[in-house]
Scaffold this active site. Structure first.
Site, PDB file in Angstrom:
ATOM      1  CG  HIS A  33      -0.503   0.291   2.824  1.00  0.00           C
ATOM      2  ND1 HIS A  33      -0.451  -1.394   2.908  1.00  0.00           N
ATOM      3  CD2 HIS A  33      -0.135   0.841   3.025  1.00  0.00           C
ATOM      4  CE1 HIS A  33       0.499  -0.772   4.871  1.00  0.00           C
ATOM      5  NE2 HIS A  33       0.350   1.218   4.625  1.00  0.00           N
ATOM      6  CG  HIS A  44       3.525   4.495   5.552  1.00  0.00           C
ATOM      7  ND1 HIS A  44       2.926   4.844   6.183  1.00  0.00           N
ATOM      8  CD2 HIS A  44       3.548   3.585   5.422  1.00  0.00           C
ATOM      9  CE1 HIS A  44       2.077   4.186   6.490  1.00  0.00           C
ATOM     10  NE2 HIS A  44       2.503   3.014   6.036  1.00  0.00           N
ATOM     11  CD  GLU A  47       3.388  -0.227   7.109  1.00  0.00           C
ATOM     12  OE1 GLU A  47       2.795   0.187   6.267  1.00  0.00           O
ATOM     13  OE2 GLU A  47       2.988  -0.733   7.876  1.00  0.00           O
TER      14      GLU A  47
HETATM   15 CO    CO Z   1       1.412   1.581   6.254  1.00  0.00          CO
END
Ligand code: CO
Length: 134
Positions: free
Chosen positions: A7, A79, A130
């Site tokens: 994502h 992020h 991440e």
């Molecule tokens: Co995230």
């Protein structure tokens, strides 16, 4: 080592307005808001055919994204999340290359119920990364 893009997270100043725009103007499949008190955010996931968009909105007094929104009042990309098969092996490899892992360096359970880690943006072209074990 990294796999698919899982994502892209976007911090937003108005969660309802952002969700309505993705659902209406962009015609996306938009989920319901989920409070993540352990992470200090309310999240809405948007399912795209090849990845997700994660809309982030501060939850509680010490939200980790409040400072980001103070600096970026109209919102912005917060992020990106890449998938890895083995998060411990990925962490150890990254540390050996000199990359800094945020926090205590131990994976935490993220918004999808899976172990995640964050890498220092200064080590990755100014982008908070991440990693999520899938
Ligand atoms: Co995230």
């Amino acid at each position: 080592m990294i796999g698919r893009l899982n994502h892209v997270a976007i911090a937003v100043p108005d969660l309802e307005a952002a969700a309505a725009q993705y659902a209406g103007a962009l015609g996306a499949r938009v989920g319901a808001p989920q409070d993540e008190p352990d992470h200090g955010v309310t999240v809405i996931f948007i399912e795209l055919p090849n990845a997700k968009i994660e809309l982030l909105y501060p939850l509680g007094e010490n939200s980790p994204i409040q400072g980001f929104l103070d600096k970026n009042p109209s919102g912005g990309i917060h992020h990106v999340c890449y998938e890895v098969e083995d998060i411990i092996a990925a962490r150890d490899h990254l540390k050996a290359t000199g990359a800094r892992v945020l926090g205590d360096g131990e994976p935490k359970i993220g918004a999808h119920g899976k172990p995640v880690l964050f890498l220092h943006p200064k080590d990755f072209q100014g982008t908070l990364v991440e990693l999520e074990q899938v």
